[in-house]
Design a protein around this motif. Structure first.
Motif, PDB file in Angstrom:
ATOM      1  N   GLU A  26       0.834  -1.204   0.000  1.00  0.00           N
ATOM      2  CA  GLU A  26       0.000   0.000   0.000  1.00  0.00           C
ATOM      3  C   GLU A  26       0.872   1.258   0.000  1.00  0.00           C
ATOM      4  OE1 GLU A  26      -0.358  -2.582   2.175  1.00  0.00           O
ATOM      5  OE2 GLU A  26      -2.073  -3.463   1.109  1.00  0.00           O
ATOM      6  N   GLU A  27       1.977   1.207   0.720  1.00  0.00           N
ATOM      7  CA  GLU A  27       2.861   2.375   0.754  1.00  0.00           C
ATOM      8  C   GLU A  27       3.535   2.589  -0.603  1.00  0.00           C
ATOM      9  OE1 GLU A  27       4.126   2.742   5.458  1.00  0.00           O
ATOM     10  OE2 GLU A  27       5.176   1.249   4.239  1.00  0.00           O
ATOM     11  N   PHE A  28       3.888   1.512  -1.282  1.00  0.00           N
ATOM     12  CA  PHE A  28       4.474   1.676  -2.624  1.00  0.00           C
ATOM     13  C   PHE A  28       3.416   2.223  -3.604  1.00  0.00           C
ATOM     14  CE2 PHE A  28       7.934  -0.871  -0.935  1.00  0.00           C
ATOM     15  CZ  PHE A  28       9.041  -0.315  -1.541  1.00  0.00           C
ATOM     16  N   ASP A  29       2.147   1.874  -3.378  1.00  0.00           N
ATOM     17  CA  ASP A  29       1.085   2.467  -4.211  1.00  0.00           C
ATOM     18  C   ASP A  29       1.052   3.993  -4.030  1.00  0.00           C
ATOM     19  OD1 ASP A  29       0.433  -0.014  -5.119  1.00  0.00           O
ATOM     20  OD2 ASP A  29      -1.525  -0.136  -4.121  1.00  0.00           O
ATOM     21  N   ILE A  30       1.207   4.426  -2.797  1.00  0.00           N
ATOM     22  CA  ILE A  30       1.261   5.873  -2.518  1.00  0.00           C
ATOM     23  C   ILE A  30       2.455   6.494  -3.249  1.00  0.00           C
ATOM     24  CG2 ILE A  30       1.731   7.562  -0.693  1.00  0.00           C
ATOM     25  CD1 ILE A  30      -1.121   6.594  -0.568  1.00  0.00           C
ATOM     26  N   LEU A  31       3.592   5.852  -3.156  1.00  0.00           N
ATOM     27  CA  LEU A  31       4.815   6.338  -3.819  1.00  0.00           C
ATOM     28  C   LEU A  31       4.590   6.506  -5.322  1.00  0.00           C
ATOM     29  CD1 LEU A  31       8.372   4.912  -3.219  1.00  0.00           C
ATOM     30  CD2 LEU A  31       7.558   5.236  -5.544  1.00  0.00           C
ATOM     31  N   GLU A  32       3.877   5.544  -5.914  1.00  0.00           N
ATOM     32  CA  GLU A  32       3.673   5.579  -7.367  1.00  0.00           C
ATOM     33  C   GLU A  32       2.402   6.336  -7.764  1.00  0.00           C
ATOM     34  OE1 GLU A  32       4.913   1.728  -9.368  1.00  0.00           O
ATOM     35  OE2 GLU A  32       4.533   1.022  -7.319  1.00  0.00           O
ATOM     36  N   ASN A  33       1.632   6.748  -6.762  1.00  0.00           N
ATOM     37  CA  ASN A  33       0.348   7.420  -7.021  1.00  0.00           C
ATOM     38  C   ASN A  33      -0.556   6.554  -7.905  1.00  0.00           C
ATOM     39  OD1 ASN A  33      -1.412   9.528  -6.532  1.00  0.00           O
ATOM     40  ND2 ASN A  33      -0.717  10.758  -8.265  1.00  0.00           N
ATOM     41  N   VAL A  34      -0.620   5.258  -7.577  1.00  0.00           N
ATOM     42  CA  VAL A  34      -1.493   4.316  -8.296  1.00  0.00           C
ATOM     43  C   VAL A  34      -2.349   3.582  -7.272  1.00  0.00           C
ATOM     44  CG1 VAL A  34       0.195   3.943 -10.123  1.00  0.00           C
ATOM     45  CG2 VAL A  34       0.160   2.393  -8.149  1.00  0.00           C
ATOM     46  N   SER A  35      -3.339   2.844  -7.750  1.00  0.00           N
ATOM     47  CA  SER A  35      -4.020   1.930  -6.840  1.00  0.00           C
ATOM     48  C   SER A  35      -3.780   0.512  -7.332  1.00  0.00           C
ATOM     49  CB  SER A  35      -5.520   2.246  -6.749  1.00  0.00           C
ATOM     50  OG  SER A  35      -6.081   2.247  -8.028  1.00  0.00           O
ATOM     51  N   GLU A  36      -3.557  -0.394  -6.399  1.00  0.00           N
ATOM     52  CA  GLU A  36      -3.257  -1.801  -6.689  1.00  0.00           C
ATOM     53  C   GLU A  36      -2.116  -1.951  -7.693  1.00  0.00           C
ATOM     54  OE1 GLU A  36      -6.509  -4.401  -7.025  1.00  0.00           O
ATOM     55  OE2 GLU A  36      -7.885  -3.073  -5.941  1.00  0.00           O
ATOM     56  N   GLY A  37      -1.000  -1.365  -7.335  1.00  0.00           N
ATOM     57  CA  GLY A  37       0.188  -1.441  -8.179  1.00  0.00           C
ATOM     58  C   GLY A  37       0.790  -2.840  -8.199  1.00  0.00           C
ATOM     59  N   ASN A  38       1.784  -3.003  -9.065  1.00  0.00           N
ATOM     60  CA  ASN A  38       2.376  -4.307  -9.318  1.00  0.00           C
ATOM     61  C   ASN A  38       3.858  -4.286  -8.943  1.00  0.00           C
ATOM     62  OD1 ASN A  38       4.112  -5.847 -11.349  1.00  0.00           O
ATOM     63  ND2 ASN A  38       2.116  -6.876 -11.541  1.00  0.00           N
ATOM     64  N   ASN A  39       4.270  -5.271  -8.130  1.00  0.00           N
ATOM     65  CA  ASN A  39       5.653  -5.277  -7.648  1.00  0.00           C
ATOM     66  C   ASN A  39       6.676  -5.218  -8.785  1.00  0.00           C
ATOM     67  OD1 ASN A  39       4.551  -5.520  -5.150  1.00  0.00           O
ATOM     68  ND2 ASN A  39       5.466  -7.523  -4.661  1.00  0.00           N
ATOM     69  N   GLN A  40       6.425  -5.976  -9.860  1.00  0.00           N
ATOM     70  CA  GLN A  40       7.398  -6.031 -10.956  1.00  0.00           C
ATOM     71  C   GLN A  40       7.621  -4.643 -11.548  1.00  0.00           C
ATOM     72  OE1 GLN A  40       9.156  -8.657 -11.386  1.00  0.00           O
ATOM     73  NE2 GLN A  40       7.914  -9.841  -9.940  1.00  0.00           N
ATOM     74  N   GLU A  41       6.522  -3.918 -11.761  1.00  0.00           N
ATOM     75  CA  GLU A  41       6.655  -2.573 -12.336  1.00  0.00           C
ATOM     76  C   GLU A  41       7.298  -1.605 -11.344  1.00  0.00           C
ATOM     77  OE1 GLU A  41       2.897  -1.275 -13.902  1.00  0.00           O
ATOM     78  OE2 GLU A  41       2.631  -3.163 -15.010  1.00  0.00           O
ATOM     79  N   THR A  42       6.941  -1.770 -10.095  1.00  0.00           N
ATOM     80  CA  THR A  42       7.525  -0.901  -9.061  1.00  0.00           C
ATOM     81  C   THR A  42       9.045  -1.013  -9.067  1.00  0.00           C
ATOM     82  OG1 THR A  42       5.580  -1.228  -7.666  1.00  0.00           O
ATOM     83  CG2 THR A  42       7.573  -0.433  -6.575  1.00  0.00           C
ATOM     84  N   VAL A  43       9.531  -2.238  -8.995  1.00  0.00           N
ATOM     85  CA  VAL A  43      10.985  -2.400  -8.860  1.00  0.00           C
ATOM     86  C   VAL A  43      11.694  -2.076 -10.181  1.00  0.00           C
ATOM     87  CG1 VAL A  43      10.678  -4.059  -6.994  1.00  0.00           C
ATOM     88  CG2 VAL A  43      11.032  -4.904  -9.338  1.00  0.00           C
ATOM     89  N   LYS A  44      11.044  -2.329 -11.302  1.00  0.00           N
ATOM     90  CA  LYS A  44      11.650  -2.008 -12.589  1.00  0.00           C
ATOM     91  C   LYS A  44      11.940  -0.505 -12.674  1.00  0.00           C
ATOM     92  CE  LYS A  44      10.730  -2.090 -17.517  1.00  0.00           C
ATOM     93  NZ  LYS A  44       9.611  -2.006 -18.458  1.00  0.00           N
ATOM     94  N   LYS A  45      10.960   0.288 -12.294  1.00  0.00           N
ATOM     95  CA  LYS A  45      11.148   1.741 -12.354  1.00  0.00           C
ATOM     96  C   LYS A  45      12.238   2.209 -11.384  1.00  0.00           C
ATOM     97  CE  LYS A  45       6.727   2.779 -12.039  1.00  0.00           C
ATOM     98  NZ  LYS A  45       5.524   3.547 -11.742  1.00  0.00           N
ATOM     99  N   LEU A  46      12.201   1.696 -10.162  1.00  0.00           N
ATOM    100  CA  LEU A  46      13.148   2.203  -9.160  1.00  0.00           C
ATOM    101  C   LEU A  46      14.569   1.711  -9.419  1.00  0.00           C
ATOM    102  CD1 LEU A  46      11.022   2.112  -5.885  1.00  0.00           C
ATOM    103  CD2 LEU A  46      11.797   4.106  -7.168  1.00  0.00           C
ATOM    104  N   PHE A  47      14.707   0.496  -9.985  1.00  0.00           N
ATOM    105  CA  PHE A  47      16.062  -0.017 -10.238  1.00  0.00           C
ATOM    106  C   PHE A  47      16.787   0.764 -11.341  1.00  0.00           C
ATOM    107  CE2 PHE A  47      15.051  -4.382  -8.203  1.00  0.00           C
ATOM    108  CZ  PHE A  47      15.676  -4.013  -7.023  1.00  0.00           C
ATOM    109  N   GLN A  48      16.071   1.664 -12.046  1.00  0.00           N
ATOM    110  CA  GLN A  48      16.751   2.560 -12.997  1.00  0.00           C
ATOM    111  C   GLN A  48      17.578   3.625 -12.266  1.00  0.00           C
ATOM    112  OE1 GLN A  48      13.874   4.297 -15.685  1.00  0.00           O
ATOM    113  NE2 GLN A  48      12.913   2.316 -16.067  1.00  0.00           N
ATOM    114  N   HIS A  49      17.341   3.746 -10.959  1.00  0.00           N
ATOM    115  CA  HIS A  49      18.054   4.771 -10.195  1.00  0.00           C
ATOM    116  C   HIS A  49      18.954   4.115  -9.150  1.00  0.00           C
ATOM    117  CE1 HIS A  49      14.495   6.749 -11.968  1.00  0.00           C
ATOM    118  NE2 HIS A  49      15.314   7.768 -12.100  1.00  0.00           N
TER     119      HIS A  49
END
Lengths: 331, 331, 331, 331
Positions: free
Chosen positions: B206-229
């Motif tokens: 739920e906290e990662f959803d807040i970070l991404e400003n999405v609802s029911e986000g997906n772990n794979q997409e979350t980490v893909k975006k952040l691992f670019q940094h």
């Protein structure tokens, strides 16, 4: 800098304040003795957008203005000048457009009396920034003043995220206005954060000192630190000593000032940025871009306003053709 | 993760709020019927720091507390618990320490009545963050709540700049508390900004959803975006479904919950983070670190406080030894 | 003071704050060493209303409390104590109930740690004050703290206009709390304004100094100025030197203190006011009313709370019967 | 109204705002099409003070202005106009002078674009009001807008206390400006409070409705309520239906409008008040005072500014001599 097979709608989308300048009609006297004021559109990013439009570039603008006669004037003026004003939003909470009363005591003694309490431009919200709009531009120009307050600060940071996501180049014009900030350390935090995420950073040496929270900083150290991040080109202006364009590959190109018949100093930086970006977009060399910038600047300081005064390509090229470049610095 | 020939003074320096918990003494009833409250130190980063100290780690803390009896209590308690409190500053402008009155109606019905108006912890200023202090630590732990307001927000961003400058690993515990924020879009802007600059990011789904400003986000997409940094390790917690530790190299390790005799749910996340970081600092495997985290969490939810309740290494290892790992999820 | 052929629903309607006291359970030590706190209803006008209800008077209360467990506790407690709580409104904007953590180091060293940032009681609005409610009372008791901030300030001033319109006597308990005010000159403006519109004014000599914006003021001058306006009776308390009740006709009656087994000093003034008003409403003489006031005060300072501790008529009359009045002052 | 054997330094001391009017030079068009603005001193009490000075009265002014070119202009202009400006204080906290951009689309379509965020005039503090200054005047004129915000509100209330203490007549010009107030109920509380303490109250019927918090109020009821307190004379203006001067003794005198060549409507009320007070101070009859007021008003609405436009005695008396009084109402 233009993508190969993709045609963007805008060369530049500028984000930040669009305001009202009220310039003393009777000049060369203290403002308290001035009875009449002439109204112009003002604000650094608005001036740059207008300047680029005058140079024939397709330009857009993201900002917030008052829902009153001053706001209507700005929207009308910018539209007529050729700037897309579809993202120039009217504030629905009663915030006013900022005012700058300019006092021109003499060419070297200019001051500004600002009205910037709770101004509409700083109430732009993240929700009001359109990802679709930003992705249709080659460049996103950010004015540093947009970082001064919440929610404009967050709207700006979000706009930059959108730019990165869609490979839009971020141009950061430092545009430091002390009266909008609560502390220099706060300014440094956000200037540094945004500079790290920008492709081109433009400012005076004094403004880079603010960014680094140092006094009398050194260009070499400044660019060394920033080139560890996103920046590819950093333009540092040293007033009468000219300006220096640093590239990530280590090359530094020097710019010089052209002679001007100075009426006032306002607007010099905005015309400089507009003409410089125009030349880059046209594929000119860095040295040539610096010439365009200096010529535009020389023209604006000899005129009464900052926005209406923005020069045409022909006017700029006349200055370049007529004056000698680089043998000495003109004051 | 420890530098080869350099010995750091601290394993972890935590930055953020240190507050007061007032836990209902008479539990399993509505708070309005409760007559007596027991006072503890609270606040996520304070709890984590205390937890790490209890596990024998050298730990420091950067924060701001009220210059009153509640502030003195916090400073005394943390010092006695083994946390270096030299950077726990007393607010000189009359701001209060935050309070959390906890209501424990049943193990699954816990709520908190917060007093967080103009609290001292959010008035930590950039000037009060010591670069020298941060550089002496291996890790800098940031609690997300520290980003909620100016000037604590800027103090936090500056602390992270110092950490990068001195190769201190940045740990970001999302610690999302809606009541401290004015909007979710603002939270997303700063969470995203800080996550991009952190080496380890820890939070619930739920906290990662807040970070991404999405609802029911997906772990794979979350980490893909952040691992670019900057991030190297991302820990996403899914409640009773366990947690997932993602590494930049693509490996994902799953954690499970241990059985617990639940008294209340508060403090679970803080003990989890403390034990997880402890295990990492000890050079344990990721799977083992997840076991330490789950065991610590199971111990704290069975106890009355969040800070005093932090377990010892022996207690944690007893849970790990006694219970089976991974065959099923316990509620 | 009761109208001849009109029966009012309430003897007194009190207006102002109803809060939470959190009294240290372990007394005679610094609060930072205290682990447990007992919760009571507090706030000067709430205490007075509860005190009057305990003395058998029909009492109402106008105020605003938080819509949370602390607010529910207050409403329940006051209702059970016999105070009409129909005008005790739940704040719908998230404002909290004020808190007072009391430290009892010794009978003479008592201090309070206040939480009063943006508290619900100061957000009572003029629209929320019912003219119909006020007109059904013989007296309207105003606590000075209700004047400290907008909109409670305007709600209070409006309530007093309603009282005048319907011949309801206005009682002004100065109840000066420096931490709620921004400046003493502001306090003086509103205290003076309200005192001019009140029939009975009650306060300590120090509080009247605040009202007059003087230091070491003189009772004769104080009453001379106020008697030019509405006031009929002015009660000035001088601590161990007793108190003085001035009537518009020039008569002054002196009150003395009864001996007490002092536990703490909180609540003395509230029980004093409650018992004094009770006696007036019963048609007792002024001297007798001062005895009731002193006796009630002596009882409350020997008990742990300020609200639950309010004495009964029998308890007060026992003190009066047992002790000698006026031969000396007891500390 | 002049004391027998005491000579006061000032006829009137006015308290409240002194601002800048920026009047469109090009009139009869929307303001967004206007390019040039002429600067004048403005603000109701400043205009009244200037008007009285032009009529030869010794006048003082208490107010706060910005410490910038706009503030210097105001102080210079008022001094030259003959108003004592020793109590016109420069704000040392950066607050700005209020601005009013006036739009004159047609004689009947005039609007104002206000800049009144955190304006200096509302930051006058009680400490800055001099009792010695007020006591040297026969009248203290209060503008209702001065009550809109703390601390100017308290400064005003204190000034009125000083006036009462030294038998200075209080004149209350309601001057209701909705944009300065947060709610009409708040306005009603303070307008009513101040009207009760004023000797002369002047306003439009709509402004008295605000004072009473009613819609379509009735003059008879208005004056009945206020005559229970300090007021001796109440002047209620009904636009084209003329105005009514009510005396405490029950007499009502009607005023009529003179014909005017209307350029704009601004400034009518200020010139009205100035000429009315002038006539009273000269010992004229009430009917004659109403003629002076109407004549001054007719002159100002035909001129471009509100302050510079204030007429002389000769100009007023010419209007009175030339036009017929009372047979009909002119628009």
């Amino acid at each position: 800098m233009r993508g190969d097979n993709e045609v963007k709608k805008f060369s530049v989308v500028a984000l930040g304040r669009a305001c009202i300048d009220l310039n003393a009609v009777e000049i060369n006297q203290p403002m308290e003795e001035t009875a009449t004021f002439k109204k112009y559109v003002g604000g650094s990013p608005a001036n740059i957008a207008i300047g680029l439009a005058k140079l024939g570039q397709p330009v857009g603008f993201i900002g917030k203005i008052s829902d009153d006669q001053h706001g209507y004037f700005i929207k009308n003026f910018m539209s007529k000048a050729g700037v897309d004003s579809s993202q120039l939003i009217f504030d629905q909470d009663g915030h006013k457009t900022g005012l700058a009363f300019t006092e021109i005591k003499s060419p070297s003694e200019c001051s500004i009396l600002m009205y910037r309490q709770e101004v509409a431009d700083l109430f732009l919200t993240p929700d009001e920034v359109s990802e679709e709009y930003i992705m249709t531009s080659e460049m996103l120009l950010i004015s540093g003043t947009a970082l001064a307050r919440t929610p404009s600060r967050e709207a700006t940071l979000l706009a930059v995220e959108y730019a990165h996501k869609h490979d839009v180049k971020v141009i950061f014009e430092l545009d430091y206005r002390p009266y909008t900030w609560t502390s220099t350390v706060e300014t440094a935090v956000y200037y540094n954060l945004l500079a790290q995420k920008s492709h081109i950073v433009i400012g005076t040496r004094e403004e880079f000192d603010i960014l680094e929270n140092v006094s009398e900083g050194n260009n070499q150290e400044t660019v060394k630190k920033l080139f560890q991040h996103t920046p590819e080109l950093i333009l540092i202006k040293h007033g009468v000593d000219g300006s220096f364009a640093y590239e990530k590959n280590g090359v530094c190109t020097r710019g010089y000032a052209y002679k001007a018949d100075v009426l006032k100093t306002f607007g010099a930086g905005d015309s400089y940025a507009a003409a410089f970006l125009f030349a880059l977009l046209q594929g000119k060399t860095l040295e040539n871009a610096l010439q365009y910038a200096s010529a535009a600047s020389a023209l604006v300081v000899s005129r009464h306003s900052s926005s209406e005064a923005m020069p045409s390509v022909a006017e700029i090229e006349t200055v370049i053709a007529k004056q000698t470049w680089g043998d000495k610095i003109h004051v």
